[in-house]
Design a protein around this motif. Structure first.
Motif, PDB file in Angstrom:
ATOM      1  N   MET A   1       0.645  -1.169   0.079  1.00  0.00           N
ATOM      2  CA  MET A   1       0.302   0.216   0.240  1.00  0.00           C
ATOM      3  C   MET A   1       1.089   0.824   0.295  1.00  0.00           C
ATOM      4  O   MET A   1       1.892   1.644   0.911  1.00  0.00           O
ATOM      5  CB  MET A   1      -1.162   0.626   1.578  1.00  0.00           C
ATOM      6  N   ALA A   2       0.532   2.140  -0.544  1.00  0.00           N
ATOM      7  CA  ALA A   2       1.067   3.563  -0.429  1.00  0.00           C
ATOM      8  C   ALA A   2       0.777   4.678  -0.293  1.00  0.00           C
ATOM      9  O   ALA A   2      -0.603   4.763   0.017  1.00  0.00           O
ATOM     10  CB  ALA A   2       1.634   3.851  -2.471  1.00  0.00           C
ATOM     11  N   ILE A   3       1.621   5.561   0.897  1.00  0.00           N
ATOM     12  CA  ILE A   3       1.395   6.781   1.211  1.00  0.00           C
ATOM     13  C   ILE A   3       1.541   7.568   1.078  1.00  0.00           C
ATOM     14  O   ILE A   3       2.058   7.870   0.552  1.00  0.00           O
ATOM     15  CB  ILE A   3       0.612   6.303   2.995  1.00  0.00           C
ATOM     16  N   LYS A   4       0.507   9.254   1.746  1.00  0.00           N
ATOM     17  CA  LYS A   4       0.989  10.242   1.065  1.00  0.00           C
ATOM     18  C   LYS A   4       1.243  10.913   2.463  1.00  0.00           C
ATOM     19  O   LYS A   4      -0.033  11.470   3.173  1.00  0.00           O
ATOM     20  CB  LYS A   4       0.611  11.594   0.012  1.00  0.00           C
ATOM     21  N   PHE A   5       2.034  12.039   2.572  1.00  0.00           N
ATOM     22  CA  PHE A   5       1.564  12.770   3.424  1.00  0.00           C
ATOM     23  C   PHE A   5       0.978  14.731   2.928  1.00  0.00           C
ATOM     24  O   PHE A   5       1.468  14.344   2.489  1.00  0.00           O
ATOM     25  CB  PHE A   5       3.448  13.556   4.461  1.00  0.00           C
ATOM     26  N   THR A   6      -0.108  14.807   3.648  1.00  0.00           N
ATOM     27  CA  THR A   6      -0.900  15.739   3.102  1.00  0.00           C
ATOM     28  C   THR A   6      -1.101  17.039   4.558  1.00  0.00           C
ATOM     29  O   THR A   6      -1.099  17.119   5.844  1.00  0.00           O
ATOM     30  CB  THR A   6      -2.181  15.005   3.361  1.00  0.00           C
ATOM     31  N   PRO A   7       0.028  18.082   3.677  1.00  0.00           N
ATOM     32  CA  PRO A   7       0.375  19.624   4.598  1.00  0.00           C
ATOM     33  C   PRO A   7      -0.934  20.084   5.374  1.00  0.00           C
ATOM     34  O   PRO A   7      -1.939  19.985   4.830  1.00  0.00           O
ATOM     35  CB  PRO A   7       0.859  19.717   4.320  1.00  0.00           C
ATOM     36  N   ILE A   8      -1.061  21.036   5.894  1.00  0.00           N
ATOM     37  CA  ILE A   8      -1.965  22.231   5.917  1.00  0.00           C
ATOM     38  C   ILE A   8      -2.329  22.808   4.660  1.00  0.00           C
ATOM     39  O   ILE A   8      -2.243  22.376   3.669  1.00  0.00           O
ATOM     40  CB  ILE A   8      -1.963  23.118   7.328  1.00  0.00           C
ATOM     41  N   PRO A   9      -4.089  22.583   4.159  1.00  0.00           N
ATOM     42  CA  PRO A   9      -4.329  23.964   2.942  1.00  0.00           C
ATOM     43  C   PRO A   9      -3.544  25.067   2.922  1.00  0.00           C
ATOM     44  O   PRO A   9      -3.326  26.003   4.265  1.00  0.00           O
ATOM     45  CB  PRO A   9      -5.575  23.970   3.592  1.00  0.00           C
ATOM     46  N   THR A  10      -3.304  24.875   2.144  1.00  0.00           N
ATOM     47  CA  THR A  10      -2.710  26.728   1.187  1.00  0.00           C
ATOM     48  C   THR A  10      -3.492  27.869   1.450  1.00  0.00           C
ATOM     49  O   THR A  10      -2.983  28.635   2.419  1.00  0.00           O
ATOM     50  CB  THR A  10      -2.437  26.566  -0.544  1.00  0.00           C
ATOM     51  N   THR A  11      -4.511  27.940   2.038  1.00  0.00           N
ATOM     52  CA  THR A  11      -5.699  28.391   2.255  1.00  0.00           C
ATOM     53  C   THR A  11      -5.716  28.801   3.391  1.00  0.00           C
ATOM     54  O   THR A  11      -6.157  30.265   3.880  1.00  0.00           O
ATOM     55  CB  THR A  11      -7.526  28.206   2.300  1.00  0.00           C
ATOM     56  N   THR A  12      -5.411  27.633   4.576  1.00  0.00           N
ATOM     57  CA  THR A  12      -5.429  28.166   5.579  1.00  0.00           C
ATOM     58  C   THR A  12      -4.161  29.435   5.962  1.00  0.00           C
ATOM     59  O   THR A  12      -3.725  30.086   7.019  1.00  0.00           O
ATOM     60  CB  THR A  12      -5.054  27.236   7.162  1.00  0.00           C
ATOM     61  N   ALA A  13      -2.724  28.820   5.734  1.00  0.00           N
ATOM     62  CA  ALA A  13      -1.287  29.732   5.612  1.00  0.00           C
ATOM     63  C   ALA A  13      -1.631  30.617   5.054  1.00  0.00           C
ATOM     64  O   ALA A  13      -1.459  31.495   5.979  1.00  0.00           O
ATOM     65  CB  ALA A  13      -0.551  28.635   4.713  1.00  0.00           C
ATOM     66  N   GLU A  14      -1.955  31.059   3.895  1.00  0.00           N
ATOM     67  CA  GLU A  14      -2.677  31.904   3.443  1.00  0.00           C
ATOM     68  C   GLU A  14      -3.069  33.003   3.785  1.00  0.00           C
ATOM     69  O   GLU A  14      -3.127  34.124   4.467  1.00  0.00           O
ATOM     70  CB  GLU A  14      -2.910  31.954   1.667  1.00  0.00           C
ATOM     71  N   SER A  15      -4.287  32.497   4.782  1.00  0.00           N
ATOM     72  CA  SER A  15      -5.447  33.329   5.571  1.00  0.00           C
ATOM     73  C   SER A  15      -4.757  33.783   6.843  1.00  0.00           C
ATOM     74  O   SER A  15      -4.270  34.914   6.777  1.00  0.00           O
ATOM     75  CB  SER A  15      -6.708  32.263   5.872  1.00  0.00           C
ATOM     76  N   TRP A  16      -3.323  33.671   7.423  1.00  0.00           N
ATOM     77  CA  TRP A  16      -2.653  33.383   8.344  1.00  0.00           C
ATOM     78  C   TRP A  16      -1.790  34.791   8.460  1.00  0.00           C
ATOM     79  O   TRP A  16      -1.540  35.273   9.027  1.00  0.00           O
ATOM     80  CB  TRP A  16      -2.063  32.332   8.972  1.00  0.00           C
ATOM     81  N   ARG A  17      -1.334  34.625   6.908  1.00  0.00           N
ATOM     82  CA  ARG A  17       0.094  35.511   6.627  1.00  0.00           C
ATOM     83  C   ARG A  17      -0.861  36.513   6.139  1.00  0.00           C
ATOM     84  O   ARG A  17      -0.040  37.381   6.480  1.00  0.00           O
ATOM     85  CB  ARG A  17       0.114  34.768   5.401  1.00  0.00           C
ATOM     86  N   ASN A  18      -2.272  36.300   5.609  1.00  0.00           N
ATOM     87  CA  ASN A  18      -2.889  37.436   5.465  1.00  0.00           C
ATOM     88  C   ASN A  18      -3.618  38.598   6.321  1.00  0.00           C
ATOM     89  O   ASN A  18      -4.695  39.448   6.300  1.00  0.00           O
ATOM     90  CB  ASN A  18      -3.859  37.379   4.330  1.00  0.00           C
ATOM     91  N   GLY A  19      -3.715  37.728   7.782  1.00  0.00           N
ATOM     92  CA  GLY A  19      -4.250  38.811   8.862  1.00  0.00           C
ATOM     93  C   GLY A  19      -5.273  38.301   9.475  1.00  0.00           C
ATOM     94  O   GLY A  19      -5.920  38.025  10.376  1.00  0.00           O
ATOM     95  N   GLY A  20      -5.606  36.586   8.816  1.00  0.00           N
ATOM     96  CA  GLY A  20      -6.778  35.771   9.143  1.00  0.00           C
ATOM     97  C   GLY A  20      -6.308  35.384  10.320  1.00  0.00           C
ATOM     98  O   GLY A  20      -5.212  35.602  11.457  1.00  0.00           O
ATOM     99  N   THR A  21      -7.264  35.229  11.043  1.00  0.00           N
ATOM    100  CA  THR A  21      -7.450  34.722  12.686  1.00  0.00           C
ATOM    101  C   THR A  21      -7.472  32.756  12.590  1.00  0.00           C
ATOM    102  O   THR A  21      -7.761  31.747  11.453  1.00  0.00           O
ATOM    103  CB  THR A  21      -8.687  35.064  13.382  1.00  0.00           C
ATOM    104  N   ASP A  22      -6.803  32.280  14.066  1.00  0.00           N
ATOM    105  CA  ASP A  22      -6.343  31.082  14.049  1.00  0.00           C
ATOM    106  C   ASP A  22      -7.886  30.065  14.843  1.00  0.00           C
ATOM    107  O   ASP A  22      -8.818  29.952  14.316  1.00  0.00           O
ATOM    108  CB  ASP A  22      -5.019  30.740  14.505  1.00  0.00           C
ATOM    109  N   ALA A  23      -7.861  29.165  14.743  1.00  0.00           N
ATOM    110  CA  ALA A  23      -9.102  27.776  14.936  1.00  0.00           C
ATOM    111  C   ALA A  23      -9.541  28.614  16.722  1.00  0.00           C
ATOM    112  O   ALA A  23     -10.727  28.335  16.723  1.00  0.00           O
ATOM    113  CB  ALA A  23      -8.051  26.581  15.422  1.00  0.00           C
ATOM    114  N   HIS A  24      -9.012  29.402  17.413  1.00  0.00           N
ATOM    115  CA  HIS A  24      -9.548  30.204  18.465  1.00  0.00           C
ATOM    116  C   HIS A  24     -10.078  31.798  17.954  1.00  0.00           C
ATOM    117  O   HIS A  24     -10.247  32.126  19.172  1.00  0.00           O
ATOM    118  CB  HIS A  24      -8.933  30.095  19.356  1.00  0.00           C
ATOM    119  N   GLY A  25      -9.988  31.816  16.533  1.00  0.00           N
ATOM    120  CA  GLY A  25     -10.702  33.464  16.680  1.00  0.00           C
ATOM    121  C   GLY A  25      -9.676  34.500  16.495  1.00  0.00           C
ATOM    122  O   GLY A  25     -10.190  35.882  17.014  1.00  0.00           O
TER     123      GLY A  25
END
Length: 157
Positions: A1-25
């Motif tokens: 069986m083959a696996i792949k490592f899946t990082p956090i979504p780019t949309t999350t990283a971009e949101s944080w970099r652009n002043g967005g909030t984290d999971a706790h607001g």
């Protein structure tokens, strides 16, 4: 069986970099890397002296007893999301000794047959064993010392 490592979504990283909030607001905190801050987007250590963002992340879609939220780092500067090949261990994992791994069902419940501390050298084979359990939909890789989410493992398609 083959696996792949899946990082956090780019949309999350971009949101944080652009002043967005984290999971706790809250806005992520800016810090300077000591060279060992693991970015959960590019899955590399952020170089010493570079800025990192630290915020709360919930790697689940739903809310419930098993949907842990915890601290993660990402590069403050845009970075390329890890796109490793089949069974390719990301740099941030390869540079450490061991991780906590555990499988989850499609409805995001921990499968108690799966939790273990795995050596990096055994990570791929242990993930394959966990995926042999048909109820397991995905696996979390977490820091062995702090239990912070590092990345997700999925079946390669």
């Amino acid at each position: 069986m083959a696996i792949k490592f899946t990082p956090i979504p780019t949309t999350t990283a971009e949101s944080w970099r652009n002043g967005g909030t984290d999971a706790h607001g809250q806005k992520p905190e800016r810090r300077i890397s000591d060279g060992r801050a693991p970015c959960r987007h590019c899955l590399k250590n952020v170089p010493e002296g570079d800025a990192v963002l630290l915020g709360a992340y919930k790697p689940f879609d739903a809310a419930g007893a098993f949907t842990e939220t915890g601290p993660i780092f990402i590069c403050e500067k845009p970075c390329k999301r890890f796109q490793g090949g089949t069974n390719e261990v990301p740099p941030v994992i390869a540079q450490r000794d061991q991780f906590l791994i555990r499988g989850y069902s499609a409805d995001e419940k921990i499968d108690y047959r799966t939790g273990q501390i795995a050596k990096v050298s055994d990570l791929v084979s242990q993930a394959e064993k966990i995926f042999a359990l048909e109820d397991v939909s995905f696996i979390h890789v977490r820091s062995a010392a702090y239990s912070c989410f590092t990345t997700r493992i999925d079946r390669a398609r």
